[in-house]
Design an enzyme around this catalytic site. Sequence first.
Site, PDB file in Angstrom:
ATOM      1  N   ASN A   9      -6.241  82.023  36.032  1.00 12.72           N
ATOM      2  CA  ASN A   9      -5.942  83.360  35.520  1.00 12.72           C
ATOM      3  C   ASN A   9      -6.699  84.395  36.367  1.00 12.72           C
ATOM      4  OD1 ASN A   9      -6.355  85.815  34.028  1.00 12.72           O
ATOM      5  ND2 ASN A   9      -5.601  84.741  32.199  1.00 12.72           N
ATOM      6  N   ASP A  68     -12.527  78.734  26.510  1.00 15.85           N
ATOM      7  CA  ASP A  68     -11.439  78.578  25.562  1.00 15.85           C
ATOM      8  C   ASP A  68     -11.658  79.601  24.450  1.00 15.85           C
ATOM      9  OD1 ASP A  68      -9.107  76.705  25.458  1.00 15.85           O
ATOM     10  OD2 ASP A  68      -9.737  76.595  23.365  1.00 15.85           O
ATOM     11  N   LYS A 172     -11.929  97.561  26.293  1.00 14.15           N
ATOM     12  CA  LYS A 172     -11.910  96.249  25.646  1.00 14.15           C
ATOM     13  C   LYS A 172     -12.944  95.322  26.273  1.00 14.15           C
ATOM     14  CE  LYS A 172      -9.145  92.160  24.766  1.00 14.15           C
ATOM     15  NZ  LYS A 172      -7.910  91.402  25.016  1.00 14.15           N
TER      16      LYS A 172
HETATM   17  P1  IMP Z   1      -7.376  81.474  25.987  1.00 16.62           P
HETATM   18  O1  IMP Z   1      -8.152  80.235  25.638  1.00 16.62           O
HETATM   19  O2  IMP Z   1      -8.228  82.558  26.554  1.00 16.62           O
HETATM   20  O3  IMP Z   1      -6.176  81.155  26.850  1.00 16.62           O
HETATM   21  O4  IMP Z   1      -6.805  82.058  24.606  1.00 16.62           O
HETATM   22  C1  IMP Z   1      -5.931  81.297  23.756  1.00 16.62           C
HETATM   23  C2  IMP Z   1      -5.094  82.226  22.899  1.00 16.62           C
HETATM   24  O5  IMP Z   1      -5.929  82.966  21.997  1.00 16.62           O
HETATM   25  C3  IMP Z   1      -4.318  83.279  23.672  1.00 16.62           C
HETATM   26  O6  IMP Z   1      -3.082  82.776  24.135  1.00 16.62           O
HETATM   27  C4  IMP Z   1      -4.128  84.376  22.630  1.00 16.62           C
HETATM   28  O7  IMP Z   1      -3.075  84.055  21.741  1.00 16.62           O
HETATM   29  C5  IMP Z   1      -5.436  84.298  21.835  1.00 16.62           C
HETATM   30  N1  IMP Z   1      -6.433  85.230  22.422  1.00 16.62           N
HETATM   31  C6  IMP Z   1      -7.576  84.895  23.093  1.00 16.62           C
HETATM   32  N2  IMP Z   1      -8.232  85.990  23.504  1.00 16.62           N
HETATM   33  C7  IMP Z   1      -7.501  87.044  23.081  1.00 16.62           C
HETATM   34  C8  IMP Z   1      -7.677  88.467  23.216  1.00 16.62           C
HETATM   35  O8  IMP Z   1      -8.623  88.985  23.832  1.00 16.62           O
HETATM   36  N3  IMP Z   1      -6.716  89.232  22.649  1.00 16.62           N
HETATM   37  C9  IMP Z   1      -5.649  88.727  21.977  1.00 16.62           C
HETATM   38  N4  IMP Z   1      -5.436  87.418  21.850  1.00 16.62           N
HETATM   39  C10 IMP Z   1      -6.348  86.569  22.395  1.00 16.62           C
END
Ligand code: IMP
Length: 196
Positions: A9, A68, A172
Amino acid sequence: MEICFATNNKNKLHEVKALLGNEFHILSLAEIGCHEELPETTGTIAGNSRQKAEYVFSRYGITCFADDSGLQVNALQGAPGVDSAFYAGPQKNDQDNVALLLRNMQHVADRSANFITIITLVKGTNDVSQFEGILNGEITRQTCGTNGFGYDPVFRPAGLSINLAEMSREEKNKISHRAKAVEKLVRFLIGHQTNQ
Ligand code: IMP
């Protein structure tokens, strides 16, 4: 010092590189030649974070950290939690996820929730450290704003009168769960570097 951040990412890479400065050379998964999907099968956010970092360390032999994140709603016993990305199904669609969340909370008075990020740093087989960042807030009854991603349109940080999706990326990043976890990681890495 070379460290892999177990992500491809670009936004996350950029954010972490900016915070770490020049003392650490941060490599993405693609840059270490890792093109496979990382396993995320433990059923918890902390477990998946650790699983991803240990996977990369054990196969590529490089100091590595992984993150995560998820949304935890108190009235839903912590759901969507580890399933945040797939809440409404495997299509991993933000709008579907938000719509399902609002539906499931239609008659819920306690709107309190938090975002959590766990970063796991693996420097050796038994050398594992975790860093947690939490952003408390509440789930609004309607979507507000178009910035950000995921559940940002329905998440209002505690003490504020706007939702995350109404904030700029810079605003943010000052308060986010991810930024808080990254700050702890950076403090640890810089402290460790000085002690060597
Ligand atoms: P990841 O582990 O950062 O990929 O987050 C997993 C999921 O959690 C994402 O696909 C979002 O649905 C939710 N999520 C995590 N961080 C955020 C944020 O900062 N804003 C909104 N949704 C989030």
